[in-house]
Design an enzyme around this catalytic site. Structure first.
Site, PDB file in Angstrom:
ATOM      1  N   GLU A   1       0.836   2.346 -11.118  1.00  0.00           N
ATOM      2  CA  GLU A   1       1.879   2.943 -10.287  1.00  0.00           C
ATOM      3  C   GLU A   1       2.879   1.907  -9.801  1.00  0.00           C
ATOM      4  OE1 GLU A   1      -1.515   5.622  -8.131  1.00  0.00           O
ATOM      5  OE2 GLU A   1       0.122   4.916  -6.888  1.00  0.00           O
TER       6      GLU A   1
ATOM      7  N   CYS B   1       7.919  -1.677  -5.365  1.00  0.00           N
ATOM      8  CA  CYS B   1       6.545  -2.111  -5.129  1.00  0.00           C
ATOM      9  C   CYS B   1       5.803  -2.017  -6.456  1.00  0.00           C
ATOM     10  CB  CYS B   1       5.919  -1.184  -4.084  1.00  0.00           C
ATOM     11  SG  CYS B   1       4.160  -1.463  -3.867  1.00  0.00           S
TER      12      CYS B   1
ATOM     13  N   CYS C   1      -8.883  -2.391  -9.187  1.00  0.00           N
ATOM     14  CA  CYS C   1      -9.068  -3.532  -8.277  1.00  0.00           C
ATOM     15  C   CYS C   1     -10.557  -3.690  -8.013  1.00  0.00           C
ATOM     16  CB  CYS C   1      -8.335  -3.250  -6.963  1.00  0.00           C
ATOM     17  SG  CYS C   1      -8.443  -4.590  -5.755  1.00  0.00           S
TER      18      CYS C   1
ATOM     19  N   CYS D   1     -11.949  -2.628  -0.761  1.00  0.00           N
ATOM     20  CA  CYS D   1     -11.576  -2.253   0.613  1.00  0.00           C
ATOM     21  C   CYS D   1     -11.871  -0.766   0.811  1.00  0.00           C
ATOM     22  CB  CYS D   1     -10.098  -2.559   0.880  1.00  0.00           C
ATOM     23  SG  CYS D   1      -9.701  -4.298   0.693  1.00  0.00           S
TER      24      CYS D   1
ATOM     25  N   CYS E   1      -9.090   2.159   0.549  1.00  0.00           N
ATOM     26  CA  CYS E   1      -8.078   2.057  -0.504  1.00  0.00           C
ATOM     27  C   CYS E   1      -8.467   2.820  -1.767  1.00  0.00           C
ATOM     28  CB  CYS E   1      -7.853   0.581  -0.826  1.00  0.00           C
ATOM     29  SG  CYS E   1      -6.598   0.325  -2.068  1.00  0.00           S
TER      30      CYS E   1
ATOM     31  N   GLY F   1      -4.111  -3.256  -7.204  1.00  0.00           N
ATOM     32  CA  GLY F   1      -4.628  -4.570  -7.587  1.00  0.00           C
ATOM     33  C   GLY F   1      -4.534  -5.607  -6.488  1.00  0.00           C
ATOM     34  N   GLU F   2      -5.270  -6.688  -6.701  1.00  0.00           N
ATOM     35  CA  GLU F   2      -5.199  -7.837  -5.796  1.00  0.00           C
ATOM     36  C   GLU F   2      -4.447  -8.929  -6.559  1.00  0.00           C
ATOM     37  OE1 GLU F   2      -5.617  -9.020  -2.695  1.00  0.00           O
ATOM     38  OE2 GLU F   2      -5.047 -10.910  -3.604  1.00  0.00           O
TER      39      GLU F   2
ATOM     40  N   SER G   1      -3.437  -9.009   4.383  1.00  0.00           N
ATOM     41  CA  SER G   1      -4.004  -7.742   4.848  1.00  0.00           C
ATOM     42  C   SER G   1      -5.170  -8.074   5.761  1.00  0.00           C
ATOM     43  CB  SER G   1      -4.481  -6.918   3.648  1.00  0.00           C
ATOM     44  OG  SER G   1      -3.380  -6.598   2.855  1.00  0.00           O
TER      45      SER G   1
ATOM     46  N   HIS H   1      -6.231  -6.259   8.979  1.00  0.00           N
ATOM     47  CA  HIS H   1      -6.883  -4.970   9.286  1.00  0.00           C
ATOM     48  C   HIS H   1      -8.008  -5.008  10.321  1.00  0.00           C
ATOM     49  CE1 HIS H   1      -4.412  -3.618   6.088  1.00  0.00           C
ATOM     50  NE2 HIS H   1      -5.207  -3.907   5.089  1.00  0.00           N
TER      51      HIS H   1
ATOM     52  N   ASN I   1      -3.380   5.785   5.439  1.00  0.00           N
ATOM     53  CA  ASN I   1      -3.048   6.921   4.597  1.00  0.00           C
ATOM     54  C   ASN I   1      -4.364   7.535   4.135  1.00  0.00           C
ATOM     55  OD1 ASN I   1      -1.159   8.414   3.149  1.00  0.00           O
ATOM     56  ND2 ASN I   1      -0.059   6.543   2.597  1.00  0.00           N
TER      57      ASN I   1
ATOM     58  N   CYS J   1      -1.568   4.077  -2.144  1.00  0.00           N
ATOM     59  CA  CYS J   1      -1.537   3.386  -3.415  1.00  0.00           C
ATOM     60  C   CYS J   1      -2.797   3.687  -4.223  1.00  0.00           C
ATOM     61  CB  CYS J   1      -1.304   1.926  -3.079  1.00  0.00           C
ATOM     62  SG  CYS J   1      -2.254   0.744  -3.877  1.00  0.00           S
TER      63      CYS J   1
HETATM   64  N1  SAH Z   1      -4.615  -6.249  -2.709  1.00  0.00           N
HETATM   65  C1  SAH Z   1      -3.454  -6.444  -1.907  1.00  0.00           C
HETATM   66  C2  SAH Z   1      -2.423  -5.347  -2.124  1.00  0.00           C
HETATM   67  C3  SAH Z   1      -2.984  -4.032  -1.702  1.00  0.00           C
HETATM   68  S1  SAH Z   1      -1.995  -2.692  -1.208  1.00  0.00           S
HETATM   69  C4  SAH Z   1      -3.844  -6.536  -0.441  1.00  0.00           C
HETATM   70  O1  SAH Z   1      -4.993  -6.293  -0.133  1.00  0.00           O
HETATM   71  O2  SAH Z   1      -3.015  -6.900   0.359  1.00  0.00           O
HETATM   72  C5  SAH Z   1      -0.989  -3.166   0.110  1.00  0.00           C
HETATM   73  C6  SAH Z   1      -1.487  -2.857   1.517  1.00  0.00           C
HETATM   74  O3  SAH Z   1      -1.837  -1.483   1.704  1.00  0.00           O
HETATM   75  C7  SAH Z   1      -2.715  -3.654   1.891  1.00  0.00           C
HETATM   76  O4  SAH Z   1      -2.544  -4.141   3.197  1.00  0.00           O
HETATM   77  C8  SAH Z   1      -3.796  -2.615   1.846  1.00  0.00           C
HETATM   78  O5  SAH Z   1      -4.894  -3.000   2.605  1.00  0.00           O
HETATM   79  C9  SAH Z   1      -3.086  -1.396   2.368  1.00  0.00           C
HETATM   80  N2  SAH Z   1      -3.703  -0.109   2.047  1.00  0.00           N
HETATM   81  C10 SAH Z   1      -4.378   0.257   0.956  1.00  0.00           C
HETATM   82  N3  SAH Z   1      -4.786   1.534   1.038  1.00  0.00           N
HETATM   83  C11 SAH Z   1      -4.328   1.994   2.211  1.00  0.00           C
HETATM   84  C12 SAH Z   1      -4.422   3.242   2.879  1.00  0.00           C
HETATM   85  N4  SAH Z   1      -5.081   4.260   2.342  1.00  0.00           N
HETATM   86  N5  SAH Z   1      -3.835   3.360   4.082  1.00  0.00           N
HETATM   87  C13 SAH Z   1      -3.173   2.323   4.643  1.00  0.00           C
HETATM   88  N6  SAH Z   1      -3.048   1.124   4.074  1.00  0.00           N
HETATM   89  C14 SAH Z   1      -3.633   0.945   2.874  1.00  0.00           C
END
Ligand code: SAH
Length: 381
Positions: free
Chosen positions: A120, A133, A140, A144, A147, A187-188, A242, A244, A318, A361
């Protein structure tokens, strides 16, 4: 989780070998020409007895004029183009799904890669320019808990060409220049370090699209050694961490990578990144109801962000069907933000772009995997 941890452990040596193969051979035994830097292309042409200016010509076709195949390179002789077709793989993505938000014009693209996998990318229009983006891997392995991208684990890394092509395809499909790129899709990115670095160099290369390094953001769940390597590159890109959660105990509950790297180590590494590059780090903080959205959490965030002068992106979680998290109410998100501001920490509530399309995502890819196709789109780029 055990399995995921050992996956992360195993990265090291094997990865380097796999990267090189991926970069060179996306199509059977053919070399992936779009993943070559201008210098590599020059060497390649010289080794094949071709004139040096061919490399610059081809690089311009691929990375400025965004040619979709060799046949579009009309100032190259037919014989030369046929020769290239036989020798090189030419990555091109096919948009298999396009969703457009009726609320703000955000578009979400599902792109099919040459091997049939899909990823995506999202196109967002802002006052200051268009932002894309992109995904850095198919799936991945970071695990997490909130995600959608990680639910089926990692399929494979993306080649530099496949990351570039997400930007190129969107430029062609929208007809508009992309000014900002964020690596925050599936992905990371730092788990695909070598390919990511080539991608970043090519994306910002003056011989290519020449996107300003300051307009590029890479988001990571916090792979310390790779964050340090990136710092040593001294590029001007923004690194987003990230975070969190503000305690190791809580972070371990939602991000398996926290078993590997402690918050104190991450903060040291952020300091190192700032010292090496002069670029301030951004913290991403997704707020989930009753998980990490208390006043105490906000104060913890202040303590971590203050010495680093970080900017904080607050993202109301989300909700993902398979994950057990619900979003913090907006009033509470605002209260959380107020605590930050009162303590002189800059926190932005992420404007939710495209709320009416599969926002989180990885959701669109999963929908496609389970055969739930919804909106049309079938353009080759
Ligand atoms: N792997 C990278 C990129 C991930 S996506 C990372 O971890 O940073 C980008 C951001 O969206 C990250 O901060 C991730 O933790 C967050 N993210 C992923 N799924 C999410 C969701 N369902 N709700 C809110 N944030 C989310």
């Amino acid at each position: 989780m055990e399995k995921r941890e050992s996956g992360v452990e195993a990265m090291g040596v094997q990865r380097k070998v796999r990267m090189t193969e991926e970069k060179r051979q996306t199509d059977g035994k053919k070399t992936d020409i779009k993943s070559m830097t201008l210098q590599e292309l020059k060497e390649e042409m010289a080794a094949g007895g071709k004139k040096a200016f061919r490399a610059a010509q081809m690089y311009e076709w691929m990375h400025v004029k965004l040619a979709r195949n060799f046949d579009e390179m009309t100032n190259l002789s037919k014989a030369f183009r046929e020769d290239c077709k036989a020798k090189y793989a030419y990555t091109a993505l096919r948009a298999v799904r396009v969703q457009e938000s009726k609320l703000d014009g955000t578009r979400k693209f599902l792109f099919e890669l040459p091997d049939g996998n899909v990823v995506e990318s999202v196109w967002m229009k802002y006052k200051h320019g268009n932002s894309v983006c992109i995904s850095s891997q198919v799936g991945c392995r970071m695990g997490c808990r909130f995600c959608a991208s990680t639910l089926d684990g990692l399929e494979r890394n993306l080649a530099p060409s496949e990351m570039l092509d997400q930007v190129y395809a969107i430029t062609l499909l929208t007809g508009e220049r992309v000014s900002n790129v964020v690596v925050m899709g599936i992905g990371e990115p730092l788990d695909n370090y070598d390919n990511l670095l080539v991608f970043l160099k090519m994306l910002t290369d003056e011989n290519g699209l020449h996107i300003s390094q300051r307009n590029v953001t890479v988001s990571t769940c916090g792979l310390v050694p790779e964050m340090r390597r990136l710092a040593d590159e001294k590029m001007q890109i923004t690194l987003a961490l990230s975070l969190h959660a503000v305690t190791d105990e809580k972070r371990r509950k939602i991000m398996p990578i926290a078993n590997r790297y402690q918050i104190s180590e991450l903060m040291d590494t952020c300091g190192y990144y700032f010292a090496r590059t002069g670029r301030r780090i951004t913290f991403e903080y997704s707020l989930a109801a009753g998980v990490n959205d208390s006043e105490e959490d906000a104060m913890g965030l202040v303590r971590l962000a203050k010495p680093l002068h970080c900017h904080i992106n607050l993202i109301p979680v989300n909700p993902v069907k398979e994950c057990d998290f619900s979003r913090t109410r907006l009033s509470q998100v605002k209260a959380f933000q107020n605590i930050l501001e009162k303590n002189e920490i800059n926190g932005t509530i992420r404007r939710e772009m495209g709320r009416d399309i599969d926002g989180a995502c990885g959701q669109l890819r999963r929908k496609n995997m389970s055969g739930l196709r919804d909106i049309g789109g079938n353009e080759a780029c």
